[in-house]
Design a protein around this motif. Structure first.
Motif, PDB file in Angstrom:
ATOM      1  N   VAL A 108      14.484  15.551  40.470  1.00  0.00           N
ATOM      2  CA  VAL A 108      14.834  16.288  39.251  1.00  0.00           C
ATOM      3  C   VAL A 108      15.034  17.768  39.560  1.00  0.00           C
ATOM      4  O   VAL A 108      15.931  18.413  39.008  1.00  0.00           O
ATOM      5  N   ALA A 109      14.204  18.318  40.449  1.00  0.00           N
ATOM      6  CA  ALA A 109      14.364  19.728  40.827  1.00  0.00           C
ATOM      7  C   ALA A 109      15.735  19.971  41.444  1.00  0.00           C
ATOM      8  O   ALA A 109      16.394  20.972  41.145  1.00  0.00           O
ATOM      9  N   GLU A 110      16.186  19.052  42.307  1.00  0.00           N
ATOM     10  CA  GLU A 110      17.508  19.194  42.905  1.00  0.00           C
ATOM     11  C   GLU A 110      18.607  19.100  41.857  1.00  0.00           C
ATOM     12  O   GLU A 110      19.561  19.880  41.864  1.00  0.00           O
ATOM     13  N   LEU A 111      18.478  18.153  40.948  1.00  0.00           N
ATOM     14  CA  LEU A 111      19.524  17.933  39.947  1.00  0.00           C
ATOM     15  C   LEU A 111      19.575  19.053  38.910  1.00  0.00           C
ATOM     16  O   LEU A 111      20.653  19.476  38.486  1.00  0.00           O
ATOM     17  N   ALA A 112      18.392  19.543  38.510  1.00  0.00           N
ATOM     18  CA  ALA A 112      18.332  20.507  37.417  1.00  0.00           C
ATOM     19  C   ALA A 112      18.574  21.942  37.869  1.00  0.00           C
ATOM     20  O   ALA A 112      19.103  22.754  37.106  1.00  0.00           O
ATOM     21  N   LEU A 113      18.206  22.287  39.099  1.00  0.00           N
ATOM     22  CA  LEU A 113      18.184  23.697  39.499  1.00  0.00           C
ATOM     23  C   LEU A 113      19.064  24.011  40.705  1.00  0.00           C
ATOM     24  O   LEU A 113      18.988  25.111  41.245  1.00  0.00           O
ATOM     25  N   ALA A 114      19.889  23.066  41.117  1.00  0.00           N
ATOM     26  CA  ALA A 114      20.716  23.279  42.317  1.00  0.00           C
ATOM     27  C   ALA A 114      21.660  24.466  42.163  1.00  0.00           C
ATOM     28  O   ALA A 114      21.966  25.160  43.139  1.00  0.00           O
ATOM     29  N   ASP A 115      22.142  24.730  40.952  1.00  0.00           N
ATOM     30  CA  ASP A 115      23.111  25.801  40.718  1.00  0.00           C
ATOM     31  C   ASP A 115      22.478  27.095  40.224  1.00  0.00           C
ATOM     32  O   ASP A 115      23.180  28.038  39.864  1.00  0.00           O
ATOM     33  N   VAL A 116      21.148  27.152  40.196  1.00  0.00           N
ATOM     34  CA  VAL A 116      20.452  28.337  39.694  1.00  0.00           C
ATOM     35  C   VAL A 116      20.007  29.197  40.875  1.00  0.00           C
ATOM     36  O   VAL A 116      19.259  28.732  41.744  1.00  0.00           O
ATOM     37  N   GLY A 117      20.469  30.435  40.931  1.00  0.00           N
ATOM     38  CA  GLY A 117      20.065  31.349  41.991  1.00  0.00           C
ATOM     39  C   GLY A 117      20.495  30.907  43.371  1.00  0.00           C
ATOM     40  O   GLY A 117      19.732  31.050  44.330  1.00  0.00           O
ATOM     41  N   ASP A 118      21.698  30.369  43.484  1.00  0.00           N
ATOM     42  CA  ASP A 118      22.236  29.920  44.782  1.00  0.00           C
ATOM     43  C   ASP A 118      21.320  28.919  45.480  1.00  0.00           C
ATOM     44  O   ASP A 118      21.187  28.911  46.702  1.00  0.00           O
ATOM     45  N   GLY A 119      20.668  28.074  44.676  1.00  0.00           N
ATOM     46  CA  GLY A 119      19.791  27.055  45.238  1.00  0.00           C
ATOM     47  C   GLY A 119      18.365  27.503  45.478  1.00  0.00           C
ATOM     48  O   GLY A 119      17.506  26.679  45.791  1.00  0.00           O
ATOM     49  N   SER A 120      18.092  28.806  45.358  1.00  0.00           N
ATOM     50  CA  SER A 120      16.732  29.299  45.615  1.00  0.00           C
ATOM     51  C   SER A 120      15.747  28.786  44.573  1.00  0.00           C
ATOM     52  O   SER A 120      14.568  28.554  44.883  1.00  0.00           O
ATOM     53  N   ALA A 121      16.207  28.608  43.329  1.00  0.00           N
ATOM     54  CA  ALA A 121      15.323  28.105  42.278  1.00  0.00           C
ATOM     55  C   ALA A 121      14.887  26.674  42.576  1.00  0.00           C
ATOM     56  O   ALA A 121      13.730  26.308  42.348  1.00  0.00           O
ATOM     57  N   ALA A 122      15.798  25.875  43.102  1.00  0.00           N
ATOM     58  CA  ALA A 122      15.457  24.494  43.436  1.00  0.00           C
ATOM     59  C   ALA A 122      14.416  24.450  44.553  1.00  0.00           C
ATOM     60  O   ALA A 122      13.465  23.648  44.511  1.00  0.00           O
TER      61      ALA A 122
END
Length: 426
Positions: free
Chosen positions: A350-364
């Motif tokens: 879920v972390a990969e799916l939800a946050l992959a595009d947030v902060g150039d992947g740093s959020a994920a």
């Protein structure tokens, strides 16, 4: 001798304690490898693609272990759950209801806490779903390793809770992160499930028929856009657990004995090896306790699971809606709720799916680190609680044994005295 050695190895791997040990060792190796100077080798291994062109499957080794090998574990879990529902602990409706209620609360409460703590943070519009899932493989592994002396009903409760929890989490993934579900492939999977149930009803036992059907069901769910490990749960629940008259063991028992060593000794440890290698550099560690996204996930996973699982279980039992598992007390239930905060597979997905595009992947990456650190904390705290409860239960069993032995001795002594008295009278 070779046959005897293989038999002993199979028996050895069947024990849950050994499976839990191998699982945790594999997870530790992955974590150390991913944070060592040779981390590029670990990344290359997990990202190595092993395609199947005729089926248009372009999966990495990490995907194959998560989606493929773990399906075998879910099948074994489904068989065990079906047996408990039909002839075991969960045959009582109110006892079967408790893990369902607890799992539902264990999904809603972490989501609410994560959303509240991280409100307004970029990515939290879908990142609230990261802490909702309990990792069934890791939770049962820790329970097997440190909770062997508490009643077996603890495993049944945790297994049931984790399966329901994962089903809810998979449905959330389908709703939130799947652009489109293929109805045609979903119908194909349903047809496979119906065929499996019909074969079981007709008492057809040859694996030659069931293996292709299971593979097709897995592939159909994968193409439909649904996590394919759910095929394992569904097929396990559709398998017959009551042996017929003259039948030595049921198909569920036979398949569980055959597949449990493979699941415990290979599938789950390999999954742990590929899933647990989360990089923890200085920057990520420094942000874990200051960044609101990380705090939302950690508080949601740890506090949310404990409050949701233990709190609603206590309330449901107190109100008479559900029954407490046999032999377990409130402190046992609390220890199991701490294990519910172990989240690996689905939480990382879920972390990969939800946050992959947030902060150039740093959020994920930060979210993955938060899941890993919280899961490690839950494992350690839960293990300590289970070991403590295990000693208490062992003391109670020892006391009962001494009482039984004392009562037996008094009975024998009384009979002896009575016999002497009758002899004197004569």
């Amino acid at each position: 001798m070779i046959t005897r050695v293989r038999s002993e190895l199979t028996r050895y791997l069947r024990t849950e304690t050994v499976g839990g040990t191998i699982l945790l060792i594999a997870a530790g190796v992955a974590l150390l490898w991913a944070n060592s100077p040779w981390s590029h080798g670990y990344l290359a291994m997990t990202e190595f693609t092993l395609p199947v062109p005729p089926l248009h499957l372009d999966l990495t080794l990490g995907d194959w272990t998560r989606d493929g090998l773990l399906a075998i574990f879910f099948f074994v879990a489904g068989l065990e759950l079906k047996r408990e529902l039909v002839v075991g602990e969960l045959a009582d409706f109110r006892r079967a209801l408790l893990p369902i209620i607890a799992a539902t609360a264990g999904v809603i409460t972490p989501a609410l806490i994560a959303f509240t703590v991280g409100f307004g943070v970029p990515g939290m519009d879908r990142g609230w779903a990261v802490p909702v899932a309990t990792d069934i493989a890791f939770a049962l592994g820790v329970l097997a390793l440190t909770g062997s002396r508490i009643p077996a009903s603890a495993r049944v409760f945790l297994l049931s809770l984790a399966v329901v929890d994962d089903l809810i989490a998979i449905l959330l993934i389908a709703v939130l992160f799947t652009s489109a579900i293929s109805l045609l492939w979903l119908l194909a999977a349903a047809a496979c499930f119906a065929g499996w149930a019909l074969l079981q009803h007709r008492r057809i036992n040859t694996p030659v028929v069931y293996l292709p059907l299971a593979l097709i069901a897995w592939y159909a769910l994968h193409e439909a856009g649904i996590h394919p490990t759910m095929a394992g749960v569904a097929l396990g629940l559709l398998t017959r657990v009551r042996p017929d008259e003259g039948e030595r063991e049921s198909p569920a028992t036979r398949w569980e004995h055959s597949l449990q060593p493979l699941s415990a000794g290979l599938c789950v440890p390999l999954f742990a090896l590929f899933a647990s290698g989360v990089p923890l550099d200085g920057k990520v560690v420094g942000e874990l306790f200051t960044d609101r996204l990380a705090l939302a996930i950690m508080l949601g996973l740890l506090l949310g699971k404990i409050i949701g699982i233990f709190g609603i279980s206590w309330l449901a039992i107190r109100l008479g809606v559900a029954k407490r598992p046999v032999g377990l007390g409130n402190r046992d239930m609390f220890a199991l709720s701490v294990l519910g905060a172990i989240g690996f597979t689905v939480s990382l997905l879920v972390a990969e799916l939800a946050l992959a595009d947030v902060g150039d992947g740093s959020a994920a990456e930060l979210a993955k680190a938060a899941v890993l650190v919280t899961s490690m904390a839950a494992s350690l705290v839960g293990s300590a609680l289970l070991l403590r409860r295990g000693r208490v239960h062992q003391s109670l069993r020892d006391a009962d044994t001494q009482d039984d032995q004392g009562s037996a001795a008094e009975t024998v002594q009384g009979q002896a005295v009575q016999g002497q008295g009758e002899g004197s009278t004569k």
